[in-house]
Design a protein around this motif. Structure first.
Motif, PDB file in Angstrom:
ATOM      1  N   GLY A  87       0.928  -1.453   0.068  1.00  0.00           N
ATOM      2  CA  GLY A  87      -0.044   0.202   0.065  1.00  0.00           C
ATOM      3  C   GLY A  87       0.902   1.238  -0.150  1.00  0.00           C
ATOM      4  O   GLY A  87       0.270   2.297  -0.136  1.00  0.00           O
ATOM      5  N   GLU A  88       1.981   1.153   0.024  1.00  0.00           N
ATOM      6  CA  GLU A  88       3.199   2.154  -0.016  1.00  0.00           C
ATOM      7  C   GLU A  88       3.624   2.470  -1.209  1.00  0.00           C
ATOM      8  O   GLU A  88       4.001   1.320  -1.988  1.00  0.00           O
ATOM      9  CB  GLU A  88       3.922   2.129   1.091  1.00  0.00           C
ATOM     10  CG  GLU A  88       3.420   1.968   2.476  1.00  0.00           C
ATOM     11  CD  GLU A  88       2.925   3.334   3.073  1.00  0.00           C
ATOM     12  OE1 GLU A  88       2.918   4.289   2.565  1.00  0.00           O
ATOM     13  OE2 GLU A  88       1.993   3.003   4.193  1.00  0.00           O
ATOM     14  N   PRO A  89       4.210   3.617  -1.470  1.00  0.00           N
ATOM     15  CA  PRO A  89       3.881   4.956  -1.000  1.00  0.00           C
ATOM     16  C   PRO A  89       2.415   5.448  -1.362  1.00  0.00           C
ATOM     17  O   PRO A  89       1.918   5.191  -2.306  1.00  0.00           O
ATOM     18  CB  PRO A  89       4.969   5.961  -1.608  1.00  0.00           C
ATOM     19  CG  PRO A  89       5.020   5.332  -2.725  1.00  0.00           C
ATOM     20  CD  PRO A  89       4.865   4.087  -2.733  1.00  0.00           C
ATOM     21  N   ASN A  90       1.781   6.219  -0.278  1.00  0.00           N
ATOM     22  CA  ASN A  90       0.478   6.583  -0.106  1.00  0.00           C
ATOM     23  C   ASN A  90       0.304   7.924  -0.027  1.00  0.00           C
ATOM     24  O   ASN A  90      -0.777   8.493  -0.334  1.00  0.00           O
ATOM     25  CB  ASN A  90      -0.434   5.736   0.472  1.00  0.00           C
ATOM     26  CG  ASN A  90      -0.112   5.965   2.138  1.00  0.00           C
ATOM     27  OD1 ASN A  90       0.591   6.731   2.304  1.00  0.00           O
ATOM     28  ND2 ASN A  90      -0.724   5.285   2.993  1.00  0.00           N
ATOM     29  N   ASN A  91       1.358   8.853   0.098  1.00  0.00           N
ATOM     30  CA  ASN A  91       1.163  10.300   0.435  1.00  0.00           C
ATOM     31  C   ASN A  91       0.123  10.742   1.278  1.00  0.00           C
ATOM     32  O   ASN A  91      -0.728  11.508   1.106  1.00  0.00           O
ATOM     33  CB  ASN A  91       0.982  11.190  -1.147  1.00  0.00           C
ATOM     34  CG  ASN A  91       1.277  12.295  -0.829  1.00  0.00           C
ATOM     35  OD1 ASN A  91       2.264  12.985  -0.157  1.00  0.00           O
ATOM     36  ND2 ASN A  91       0.544  13.038  -1.805  1.00  0.00           N
ATOM     37  N   TYR A  92      -0.014   9.994   2.188  1.00  0.00           N
ATOM     38  CA  TYR A  92      -0.956  10.078   3.466  1.00  0.00           C
ATOM     39  C   TYR A  92      -0.974  11.635   3.846  1.00  0.00           C
ATOM     40  O   TYR A  92       0.023  12.245   4.356  1.00  0.00           O
ATOM     41  CB  TYR A  92      -0.824   9.252   4.506  1.00  0.00           C
ATOM     42  CG  TYR A  92      -1.887   9.446   5.683  1.00  0.00           C
ATOM     43  CD1 TYR A  92      -3.108   8.793   5.565  1.00  0.00           C
ATOM     44  CD2 TYR A  92      -1.542   9.976   6.866  1.00  0.00           C
ATOM     45  CE1 TYR A  92      -4.158   8.944   6.551  1.00  0.00           C
ATOM     46  CE2 TYR A  92      -2.607  10.047   7.991  1.00  0.00           C
ATOM     47  CZ  TYR A  92      -3.925   9.575   7.572  1.00  0.00           C
ATOM     48  OH  TYR A  92      -4.808   9.600   8.588  1.00  0.00           O
ATOM     49  N   ASN A  93      -2.095  12.180   3.905  1.00  0.00           N
ATOM     50  CA  ASN A  93      -2.464  13.760   4.334  1.00  0.00           C
ATOM     51  C   ASN A  93      -1.753  14.541   3.306  1.00  0.00           C
ATOM     52  O   ASN A  93      -1.756  15.937   3.422  1.00  0.00           O
ATOM     53  CB  ASN A  93      -1.878  13.870   5.759  1.00  0.00           C
ATOM     54  CG  ASN A  93      -2.899  13.593   6.558  1.00  0.00           C
ATOM     55  OD1 ASN A  93      -3.946  13.421   6.488  1.00  0.00           O
ATOM     56  ND2 ASN A  93      -2.369  13.255   8.009  1.00  0.00           N
ATOM     57  N   GLY A  94      -1.242  14.172   2.061  1.00  0.00           N
ATOM     58  CA  GLY A  94      -0.905  15.067   0.937  1.00  0.00           C
ATOM     59  C   GLY A  94       0.648  15.460   1.196  1.00  0.00           C
ATOM     60  O   GLY A  94       1.066  16.333   0.370  1.00  0.00           O
ATOM     61  N   ASN A  95       1.346  14.903   2.168  1.00  0.00           N
ATOM     62  CA  ASN A  95       2.526  15.573   2.453  1.00  0.00           C
ATOM     63  C   ASN A  95       3.947  14.723   2.841  1.00  0.00           C
ATOM     64  O   ASN A  95       4.814  14.923   3.534  1.00  0.00           O
ATOM     65  CB  ASN A  95       2.636  16.732   3.516  1.00  0.00           C
ATOM     66  CG  ASN A  95       2.252  16.147   5.059  1.00  0.00           C
ATOM     67  OD1 ASN A  95       1.825  14.787   4.917  1.00  0.00           O
ATOM     68  ND2 ASN A  95       2.243  16.987   6.096  1.00  0.00           N
ATOM     69  N   ASP A 103       8.302   2.962   3.586  1.00  0.00           N
ATOM     70  CA  ASP A 103       7.365   3.851   3.776  1.00  0.00           C
ATOM     71  C   ASP A 103       7.694   5.251   3.250  1.00  0.00           C
ATOM     72  O   ASP A 103       8.708   5.552   3.336  1.00  0.00           O
ATOM     73  CB  ASP A 103       6.757   3.951   5.173  1.00  0.00           C
ATOM     74  CG  ASP A 103       5.630   4.639   5.537  1.00  0.00           C
ATOM     75  OD1 ASP A 103       4.588   4.812   4.694  1.00  0.00           O
ATOM     76  OD2 ASP A 103       5.454   5.516   6.636  1.00  0.00           O
ATOM     77  N   ASP A 104       6.571   6.039   2.773  1.00  0.00           N
ATOM     78  CA  ASP A 104       6.773   7.439   2.518  1.00  0.00           C
ATOM     79  C   ASP A 104       6.168   8.265   3.926  1.00  0.00           C
ATOM     80  O   ASP A 104       5.430   7.834   4.314  1.00  0.00           O
ATOM     81  CB  ASP A 104       6.164   7.947   1.309  1.00  0.00           C
ATOM     82  CG  ASP A 104       4.576   7.709   1.526  1.00  0.00           C
ATOM     83  OD1 ASP A 104       4.124   6.960   2.015  1.00  0.00           O
ATOM     84  OD2 ASP A 104       3.845   8.548   0.570  1.00  0.00           O
ATOM     85  N   THR A 105       7.073   9.155   4.286  1.00  0.00           N
ATOM     86  CA  THR A 105       6.661  10.036   5.406  1.00  0.00           C
ATOM     87  C   THR A 105       7.176  11.495   5.520  1.00  0.00           C
ATOM     88  O   THR A 105       7.620  11.835   4.212  1.00  0.00           O
ATOM     89  CB  THR A 105       7.171   9.573   6.573  1.00  0.00           C
ATOM     90  OG1 THR A 105       6.917  10.120   7.897  1.00  0.00           O
ATOM     91  CG2 THR A 105       8.700   9.642   6.566  1.00  0.00           C
TER      92      THR A 105
END
Length: 399
Positions: A295-303, A316-318
């Motif tokens: 499921g990654e990278p998913n750009n959670y919250n857009g940032n 993971d993207d963070t």
């Protein structure tokens, strides 16, 4: 009635082709498809001998081309073109100089055919297992060309198993006609160099690394194009034919590559895994993913624009403003180290330089290096990787 039957058959073929195309598009838009595509971008500047490459074995021997007497024991289900669309970057074509009855009777004779016969060379002109209606080598190469033209940034390894019985000039003509301008020159009679990268191939304006077995060609022009072996590029393959299955049973084992085999091969430094029965639902494609977590990278919250490796070795993207230790690598080795200091993503280069010994802020480009980094963390859960999509969302680069 005959006309209606013909129309129905044509419609069935069109519907079947559309279904295959849709299933491949669905795969490429899935997490597995995207993760594998991102991995292929990671290793562009790394030597081929360090790449993890999914390919197909006897790519031409497909059920798509089967008729009453050709390709009756297929190893593939999709066309060569669709195998490439699915992510195969190693394609095998077996070229036999043998008789055919393709076309009109006055066109019959000998030509280069795509034939599944492992004993063609040893049996001379017999080419046992070949069919009079097998496809021409040029047809298979045209499929490769069509895909390359649509994917100008991609590089493949094309393997020609040579059963041409000395008809090297005919093989060269087909290569020039169908892949002219696409093949990276070997420079003549040598193995693939340890230093050759996809980036070098693309910088030369080429897309194909050509390997032809049978030693150095007697045709000087062909010899200057084709490598004579993979060199230190490792390769495993399987035999998914019914004949292969029976032979395996008779000889104490069936030659099959499992999902676990794919994962293990890449983790331990293997390079090319050639699969039979290669389809969009093949679980071995998921097993080839060693980088991003599910499921990654998913750009959670857009940032989330910077990459980290988690404790489980997956990525993971963070947010780039978070604080973690840094992954540092000694180029040209499998040595990794973790900084004692932590900080935001942008501090990676300076932090790794403080370790000395040539360490640089880096990101693994193959499964073996990813495992080495995981082992080097010594209990540290999360570390920064030199990988981001800061400039363009979704376009992950090694800056």
């Amino acid at each position: 009635m005959q006309k209606m039957t013909a129309i129905a058959g044509l419609l069935g073929l069109m519907i079947g082709s559309a279904a295959v195309a849709d299933s491949i598009s669905d795969y490429n838009n899935s997490w597995v498809g995207k993760a594998n595509a991102m991995q292929r971008k990671l290793d562009i500047a790394s030597p081929l001998k360090d790449n993890n490459i999914i390919g197909t074995h006897n790519s031409y021997n497909s059920a798509v081309y089967r008729d009453a007497d050709s390709y009756l024991d297929p190893q593939q289900k999709f066309s060569i073109y669709d195998q490439l669309r699915l992510g195969a970057r190693f394609i095998e074509l077996d070229a036999h100089w043998t008789a055919h009855t393709n076309g009109w009777p006055w066109q019959w004779g000998n030509d280069l055919l795509l034939c599944h016969s492992g004993i063609g060379a040893s049996m001379g002109s017999w080419h046992l297992g070949c069919s009079l209606t097998d496809r021409f080598v040029r047809d298979g190469m045209q499929e490769v060309r069509n895909w390359l033209d649509q994917n100008s940034n991609e590089v493949i390894i094309l393997y020609i198993e040579d059963h041409t019985d000395g008809h090297q000039s005919e093989l060269l003509k087909v290569l020039n006609d169908k892949l002219g301008g696409k093949i990276y020159s070997s420079g003549g009679c040598k193995a693939i160099p340890d230093t050759l990268t996809k980036q070098q191939v693309r910088q030369a304006g080429k897309q194909v690394v050509l390997w032809k077995d049978g030693g150095c060609s007697s045709n000087g022009s062909l010899a200057s194009l084709a490598y004579t072996s993979l060199g230190n590029v490792d390769r495993i393959w399987e035999d998914g034919t019914m004949i292969g299955y029976i032979n395996g049973l008779l000889n104490g084992g069936v030659d099959r590559i499992t999902a676990a085999d794919v994962t293990t091969a890449f983790k331990t430094g293997g390079n090319i895994v050639n699969l039979d029965q290669f389809t969009n639902t093949d679980g071995r494609l998921a097993a080839a993913v060693w980088s991003w977590d599910v499921g990654e990278p998913n750009n959670y919250n857009g940032n989330q624009d910077c990459a980290v490796q988690w404790g489980n070795g997956r990525w993971d993207d963070t947010e780039c403003s978070n604080s973690y230790a840094y992954a540092c690598h000694q180029p040209g080795t499998n040595n990794w180290a973790i900084t004692g200091q932590t900080g935001t993503w942008s501090g990676g280069a300076a932090a790794c330089a403080l370790l000395g010994n040539g360490y640089v802020f880096d990101v693994p480009t193959n499964s073996l290096d990813n495992e080495k980094l995981k082992a080097a963390k010594n209990g540290v859960s999360t570390v920064w990787l030199k990988h981001n999509d800061i400039a363009t969302e979704g376009n992950w680069i090694i800056p």
